[in-house]
Scaffold this motif. Structure first.
Motif, PDB file in Angstrom:
ATOM      1  N   SER A  11     135.239  -2.138 -24.391  1.00 53.15           N
ATOM      2  CA  SER A  11     134.833  -0.736 -24.238  1.00 53.15           C
ATOM      3  C   SER A  11     135.987   0.229 -24.519  1.00 53.15           C
ATOM      4  O   SER A  11     135.799   1.440 -24.547  1.00 53.15           O
ATOM      5  CB  SER A  11     134.322  -0.484 -22.817  1.00 53.15           C
ATOM      6  OG  SER A  11     133.299  -1.387 -22.500  1.00 53.15           O
ATOM      7  N   TYR A 171     131.209  -1.200 -16.248  1.00 55.97           N
ATOM      8  CA  TYR A 171     130.778  -0.836 -17.605  1.00 55.97           C
ATOM      9  C   TYR A 171     131.281  -1.874 -18.597  1.00 55.97           C
ATOM     10  O   TYR A 171     132.451  -2.263 -18.569  1.00 55.97           O
ATOM     11  CB  TYR A 171     131.356   0.521 -18.006  1.00 55.97           C
ATOM     12  CG  TYR A 171     130.695   1.695 -17.330  1.00 55.97           C
ATOM     13  CD1 TYR A 171     129.588   2.319 -17.902  1.00 55.97           C
ATOM     14  CD2 TYR A 171     131.169   2.184 -16.124  1.00 55.97           C
ATOM     15  CE1 TYR A 171     128.976   3.399 -17.295  1.00 55.97           C
ATOM     16  CE2 TYR A 171     130.564   3.263 -15.506  1.00 55.97           C
ATOM     17  CZ  TYR A 171     129.472   3.872 -16.095  1.00 55.97           C
ATOM     18  OH  TYR A 171     128.865   4.943 -15.496  1.00 55.97           O
ATOM     19  N   ASP A 175     124.248  -4.104 -21.890  1.00 54.33           N
ATOM     20  CA  ASP A 175     123.719  -3.117 -20.943  1.00 54.33           C
ATOM     21  C   ASP A 175     123.215  -3.725 -19.639  1.00 54.33           C
ATOM     22  O   ASP A 175     122.429  -3.122 -18.931  1.00 54.33           O
ATOM     23  CB  ASP A 175     122.651  -2.245 -21.609  1.00 54.33           C
ATOM     24  CG  ASP A 175     121.461  -3.061 -22.073  1.00 54.33           C
ATOM     25  OD1 ASP A 175     121.478  -4.302 -21.885  1.00 54.33           O
ATOM     26  OD2 ASP A 175     120.507  -2.477 -22.614  1.00 54.33           O
ATOM     27  N   LYS A 190     116.716  -8.740 -20.129  1.00 54.90           N
ATOM     28  CA  LYS A 190     117.592  -8.048 -19.179  1.00 54.90           C
ATOM     29  C   LYS A 190     116.995  -8.092 -17.777  1.00 54.90           C
ATOM     30  O   LYS A 190     115.800  -7.895 -17.596  1.00 54.90           O
ATOM     31  CB  LYS A 190     117.772  -6.599 -19.618  1.00 54.90           C
ATOM     32  CG  LYS A 190     118.747  -5.842 -18.759  1.00 54.90           C
ATOM     33  CD  LYS A 190     119.089  -4.521 -19.407  1.00 54.90           C
ATOM     34  CE  LYS A 190     119.183  -3.429 -18.382  1.00 54.90           C
ATOM     35  NZ  LYS A 190     119.332  -2.126 -19.035  1.00 54.90           N
ATOM     36  N   LEU A 228     126.606  -2.185 -16.348  1.00 52.52           N
ATOM     37  CA  LEU A 228     125.918  -1.297 -17.284  1.00 52.52           C
ATOM     38  C   LEU A 228     126.717  -1.044 -18.554  1.00 52.52           C
ATOM     39  O   LEU A 228     127.890  -1.416 -18.633  1.00 52.52           O
ATOM     40  CB  LEU A 228     125.497   0.001 -16.590  1.00 52.52           C
ATOM     41  CG  LEU A 228     126.474   1.008 -16.026  1.00 52.52           C
ATOM     42  CD1 LEU A 228     125.689   2.170 -15.434  1.00 52.52           C
ATOM     43  CD2 LEU A 228     127.359   0.450 -14.953  1.00 52.52           C
ATOM     44  N   SER A 229     126.057  -0.454 -19.525  1.00 53.02           N
ATOM     45  CA  SER A 229     126.650  -0.293 -20.850  1.00 53.02           C
ATOM     46  C   SER A 229     127.606   0.889 -20.903  1.00 53.02           C
ATOM     47  O   SER A 229     127.301   1.970 -20.411  1.00 53.02           O
ATOM     48  CB  SER A 229     125.530  -0.077 -21.875  1.00 53.02           C
ATOM     49  OG  SER A 229     126.083   0.349 -23.098  1.00 53.02           O
ATOM     50  N   ARG A 231     128.281   2.018 -23.788  1.00 55.12           N
ATOM     51  CA  ARG A 231     127.892   2.658 -25.053  1.00 55.12           C
ATOM     52  C   ARG A 231     126.691   3.587 -24.888  1.00 55.12           C
ATOM     53  O   ARG A 231     126.662   4.684 -25.396  1.00 55.12           O
ATOM     54  CB  ARG A 231     127.524   1.589 -26.092  1.00 55.12           C
ATOM     55  CG  ARG A 231     128.513   0.453 -26.138  1.00 55.12           C
ATOM     56  CD  ARG A 231     129.194   0.340 -27.463  1.00 55.12           C
ATOM     57  NE  ARG A 231     130.332  -0.547 -27.327  1.00 55.12           N
ATOM     58  CZ  ARG A 231     130.448  -1.710 -27.932  1.00 55.12           C
ATOM     59  NH1 ARG A 231     129.511  -2.124 -28.751  1.00 55.12           N
ATOM     60  NH2 ARG A 231     131.516  -2.454 -27.752  1.00 55.12           N
ATOM     61  N   GLU A 232     125.665   3.058 -24.154  1.00 51.37           N
ATOM     62  CA  GLU A 232     124.439   3.864 -24.015  1.00 51.37           C
ATOM     63  C   GLU A 232     124.274   4.239 -22.553  1.00 51.37           C
ATOM     64  O   GLU A 232     124.573   3.441 -21.675  1.00 51.37           O
ATOM     65  CB  GLU A 232     123.200   3.043 -24.372  1.00 51.37           C
ATOM     66  CG  GLU A 232     123.225   2.369 -25.699  1.00 51.37           C
ATOM     67  CD  GLU A 232     122.130   1.314 -25.733  1.00 51.37           C
ATOM     68  OE1 GLU A 232     120.966   1.697 -25.938  1.00 51.37           O
ATOM     69  OE2 GLU A 232     122.429   0.131 -25.532  1.00 51.37           O
ATOM     70  N   ARG A 233     123.759   5.407 -22.329  1.00 48.72           N
ATOM     71  CA  ARG A 233     123.549   5.810 -20.937  1.00 48.72           C
ATOM     72  C   ARG A 233     122.160   5.383 -20.496  1.00 48.72           C
ATOM     73  O   ARG A 233     121.170   6.029 -20.802  1.00 48.72           O
ATOM     74  CB  ARG A 233     123.730   7.309 -20.805  1.00 48.72           C
ATOM     75  CG  ARG A 233     125.107   7.706 -21.307  1.00 48.72           C
ATOM     76  CD  ARG A 233     125.676   8.887 -20.600  1.00 48.72           C
ATOM     77  NE  ARG A 233     127.046   9.080 -21.075  1.00 48.72           N
ATOM     78  CZ  ARG A 233     127.874  10.001 -20.643  1.00 48.72           C
ATOM     79  NH1 ARG A 233     127.468  10.847 -19.727  1.00 48.72           N
ATOM     80  NH2 ARG A 233     129.092  10.102 -21.123  1.00 48.72           N
ATOM     81  N   LYS A 234     122.084   4.254 -19.834  1.00 50.58           N
ATOM     82  CA  LYS A 234     120.815   3.824 -19.240  1.00 50.58           C
ATOM     83  C   LYS A 234     121.119   2.894 -18.079  1.00 50.58           C
ATOM     84  O   LYS A 234     122.256   2.437 -17.932  1.00 50.58           O
ATOM     85  CB  LYS A 234     119.932   3.140 -20.278  1.00 50.58           C
ATOM     86  CG  LYS A 234     120.547   1.952 -20.973  1.00 50.58           C
ATOM     87  CD  LYS A 234     119.506   1.404 -21.940  1.00 50.58           C
ATOM     88  CE  LYS A 234     120.024   0.222 -22.719  1.00 50.58           C
ATOM     89  NZ  LYS A 234     119.112  -0.316 -23.671  1.00 50.58           N
ATOM     90  N   GLY A 236     121.460  -0.278 -15.614  1.00 53.23           N
ATOM     91  CA  GLY A 236     121.869  -1.640 -15.930  1.00 53.23           C
ATOM     92  C   GLY A 236     121.248  -2.652 -14.993  1.00 53.23           C
ATOM     93  O   GLY A 236     120.048  -2.588 -14.713  1.00 53.23           O
TER      94      GLY A 236
END
Ligand code: ADP
Ligand code: ASP
Ligand code: MG
Length: 401
Positions: A11, A171, A175, A190, A228-229, A231-234, A236
């Protein structure tokens, strides 16, 4: 809220990713939270440092290795602090010593004994963002220690525990936690949540996404983790004590571990005390033994096979050869061409036929099982290494296809 965030090497691999992560940290800070961000070394820095060391010394001392390896995290925290400074935010980077991570003296695999939070508290009280070096601590001699590969996860959980953080966010470059490594198994699923016990098994059995020691700490201190990722905000995967039951899931996941070798001591006498002497020899050499199998050999003798970490294989064979002289045996064989593939699930305790389903998947894929071991929440098999990815996929298809 006080939030501990942890960012892994991939990351942070380059300037662009560093800026992106700085954005995640900044957003949480600007929302009004107190932030401690634990960083790993950037990208492959730790591996590169190891390579450099071995160019100059094939067996460097663990002490000097730790001095060297800890510099990776130190670079990362300074660079991240500069990135946040550039954004006009109040920030301070701190080393393992400065965040008070006191460990035992086992260089390269040190355990955290205590965390002195004084400096951390001081900085947080000043409303500064703290960027803390993961993976490193110091021992009672003031020497630098490191916590073992993937150890920044353990730093993050330890800080979350001692600071009574409201959240501990891990992070990473995926994800969440999946039913199998999503970079290898195409249809991996997931998980929204997973229990500490299941995650601990998966991590110990080779799922790299969390260091097993960090899960152990999280369980002991009740730290709820979210993977959680970066890269993307969602959302985890939450790792916690109990989870809502997903009835149709027979298992939670499948893991593969290449860090194993199989040792066979062939033709030992069939009499009391032999197993004791073999495994006492391993224990005295500080070699961890995993799957064990004893079977009848030729002419009334026994064969004892077991697995050890790959790096310990030669040493194990050497010390056993000495013992063999004393007790009498035919020969010792070492097989480094093996992998351990495991299924994990708390539901195994109550459902029958789970192991059979795994063995059927391997049979369908024409993969021979060399050894088997089971516990209440896992079944592991030892197979030829070149077939391990195929095995994971086949087992995954059987359970989740
Ligand atoms: P970081 O650098 O953030 O610490 P790691 O490389 O240590 O990241 O861990 C993340 C990797 O773990 C993922 O890229 C993935 O390939 C691997 N992995 C293995 N098993 C799993 C799993 N069951 N779920 C998610 N990721 C997994
Ligand atoms: N940089 C260390 C490693 O590569 C620690 C970590 O990434 O958590 O193992
Ligand atoms: Mg990691």
């Amino acid at each position: 809220m006080l939030i501990v965030q942890k960012f892994g090497g991939s990351s942070l691999a380059n300037a662009e990713r560093m800026r992106h992560v700085a954005g995640i940290i900044a957003d949480a800070y600007i929302e009004g939270h107190d932030i401690v961000a634990v960083l790993s070394a950037q990208g492959d820095t730790t591996d590169d440092l190891l390579k450099k060391a071995h160019e100059l010394n094939k067996k460097p001392s663990r002490r000097e290795l730790d001095v060297l390896l800890s510099t990776g995290e130190q670079q990362a925290v300074a660079l991240m602090a500069m990135t946040l400074e550039e954004m006009g935010l109040p920030v301070v980077s701190l080393t393992g010593r400065q965040i008070g991570v006191l460990t035992n003296t086992s260089y390269g695999m040190a355990r955290i004994m205590r965390v002195d939070t004084q400096r951390l508290r001081l900085e947080l009280d000043k409303r500064r963002i703290v960027i803390a070096a993961g993976f490193q601590g110091y021992d009672r001699n003031e020497d630098i220690t490191t916590l073992g590969r993937g150890g920044s996860d353990a730093t993050a959980v330890a800080l979350a525990a001692v600071l009574h953080a409201d959240k501990c966010q891990i992070y990473t470059d995926v994800d969440g936690v999946y039913t199998a490594d999503p970079n290898r198994v195409t249809n991996a699923i997931k998980l929204n949540e997973i229990t500490y016990d299941e995650m601990l098994e998966l991590a110990s059995l080779g799922a790299q996404v969390l260091m097993n020691r960090s899960v152990e700490l999280a369980k002991r201190y009740g730290v709820i983790l979210e993977v959680l990722s970066s890269r993307e905000r969602k959302s985890g995967t939450k790792v916690k004590e109990v989870c809502r039951k997903v009835e149709e899931m027979k298992i939670s996941g499948i893991a593969k571990d290449n860090d194993v070798a199989r040792i066979a001591v062939v033709g030992v006498p069939d009499e009391p005390g032999i197993a004791f002497r073999v495994f006492n020899t391993m224990a005295r050499s500080k070699i961890n033994v995993d799957i064990i199998l004893q079977s009848y050999g030729k002419d009334g003798t026994n064969d004892i096979s077991f697995t050890v970490p790959l790096d310990d294989a030669e040493n194990a064979a050497e010390v056993l050869a000495e013992l063999g002289e004393a007790i009498g045996f035919d020969h010792i064989s070492v097989d480094k061409n093996v992998s351990k593939v495991s299924i994990v699930g708390a539901g195994m305790m109550t459902a029958s036929g789970i192991a059979a389903l795994m063995f059927e998947a391997l049979y369908d894929a024409k993969i021979n099982i060399q050894m088997i071991s089971t516990s209440e929440i896992k079944v592991s098999v030892l197979i030829e290494r070149s077939l391990a990815d195929l095995a994971v996929q086949a087992i995954h298809n059987k359970f989740f296809g």
